[in-house]
Design a protein around this motif. Structure first.
Motif, PDB file in Angstrom:
ATOM      1  N   HIS A  51       0.815  -1.008  -0.153  1.00 54.66           N
ATOM      2  CA  HIS A  51       0.076  -0.064   0.154  1.00 54.66           C
ATOM      3  C   HIS A  51       0.905   1.127  -0.103  1.00 54.66           C
ATOM      4  O   HIS A  51       0.533   2.151  -0.771  1.00 54.66           O
ATOM      5  CB  HIS A  51      -0.952   0.145   1.179  1.00 54.66           C
ATOM      6  N   ARG A  54       2.701   1.911  -3.296  1.00 57.86           N
ATOM      7  CA  ARG A  54       1.988   2.545  -4.679  1.00 57.86           C
ATOM      8  C   ARG A  54       2.261   4.031  -5.086  1.00 57.86           C
ATOM      9  O   ARG A  54       2.075   4.470  -6.246  1.00 57.86           O
ATOM     10  CB  ARG A  54       0.217   2.595  -4.297  1.00 57.86           C
ATOM     11  N   SER A  55       2.957   4.806  -4.168  1.00 59.16           N
ATOM     12  CA  SER A  55       3.652   5.994  -4.874  1.00 59.16           C
ATOM     13  C   SER A  55       4.858   5.853  -5.622  1.00 59.16           C
ATOM     14  O   SER A  55       5.079   6.716  -6.120  1.00 59.16           O
ATOM     15  CB  SER A  55       4.102   6.819  -3.526  1.00 59.16           C
TER      16      SER A  55
END
Length: 320
Positions: A51, A54-55
């Motif tokens: 999570h 995701r950047s």
């Protein structure tokens, strides 16, 4: 370590993967958590790191230490949107807090954001015990007499289930009993290795001893004293799945719901004792609960049953 949670496969930076390996090893070794729990914690960490990644940048330890409460709330909101239950979210947060404590112990700093995020509220499900007659029937090989299975297998399954209902054991505790510790003859107690590798003594009633003795009489294998008491069809350690399948087969014969599992026999042990005026603290010790609050849930079960009986029988409770 399972392939599914191998630290090398985690999406974080190398420093995170190295600490994850140390953390998971400590959970399995020093804390002796079950393989399933270690696997679940590793999977929770992997999903959190994915999570964050995701950047486009793999999260490193300084990133984790510098997390803000909004980062964690965003992750939890995303997982809930994916359909994750409150109970699973609570476990995921527990996994992250465990990893954060490991980082703190290793001198990497405190992940302060975790202390600012509350665990999701989870409605505690009441245990669903079996009726007394059904519980007793499950502990007898007679219920399965029509099955094309060897008599010794039926006796074995009955003995395991007798230990669950007659002594309040978890299925893993029953299958961990060594041959030399088999409760037979004049034996009136059994030492059990429970969660957290804590031992406790439980009394063994005559019907349980008789069930174990019948299994030993019929078992075709020579059981090694330091080996498992209960063995499978080929003489190896007995899998819990075998007992689970046996109970599933019995549900139909007894007209029981899917909640009638091997663990339901342990619930039945506690609930039926309480209904016969068993003392709560004593039941706690018999079950091996670390907290009395865990045992107190059975008082709610008994109260719920009384209310149901009241609604069904009391004239003033009838709906017009």
């Amino acid at each position: 370590m399972t392939h599914d949670v191998c630290p090398d496969l985690l999406p974080g930076a190398p420093d995170v993967r190295a600490e994850a390996a140390s953390w998971l090893g400590g959970l399995a070794g020093e804390r002796r958590l079950s393989p399933a729990t270690v696997e679940a914690y590793g999977r929770d960490l992997r999903q959190f790191l994915a999570h964050l990644g995701r950047s486009g940048t793999a999260a490193d330890i300084p990133t984790l230490v510098g997390l803000k409460p909004r980062d964690l709330r965003g992750y939890m909101a995303a997982r809930r949107a994916e359909g994750l239950s409150g109970r699973s979210l609570m476990r995921a947060l527990a996994a992250l807090r465990s990893f954060a404590r490991h980082l703190d112990r290793e001198g990497h700093g405190t992940v302060a954001a975790l202390s600012a995020v509350r665990s999701p509220k989870v409605e505690r499900r009441l245990p669903r015990p079996l009726p007394v007659r059904a519980a007793i029937a499950m502990t007898s090989p007679d219920l399965r007499a029509g099955e094309e299975r060897p008599d010794w297998v039926l006796a074995r399954d009955a003995a395991v289930l007798a230990l669950l209902y007659g002594c309040g054991l978890r299925i893993g505790e029953a299958l961990a009993i060594r041959r030399r510790d088999a409760p037979t003859g004049d034996t009136d107690s059994l030492t059990v290795l429970g969660k957290g590798r804590k031992t406790r003594g439980v009394p063994v009633i005559a019907p349980v001893r008789a069930a174990v003795e019948e299994y030993l009489r019929l078992c075709p294998y020579r059981l090694v004293e330091d080996g498992p008491l209960f063995v499978g069809a080929r003489g190896g350690p007995l899998s819990p799945r075998v007992i689970q399948f046996a109970v599933a087969a019995m549900r139909g014969a007894l007209g029981l719901p899917e909640t009638a599992t091997p663990h339901a026999l342990r619930h039945s042990f506690a609930t039926h004792l309480l209904a016969r005026q068993g003392e709560l603290r004593a039941i706690q010790e018999l079950l091996g609960h670390a907290s009395l609050a865990t045992t107190q849930v059975y008082t709610k079960v008994d109260a719920a049953r009384l209310l149901h009986a009241f609604d069904a029988a009391h004239p003033r409770a009838q709906r017009v």
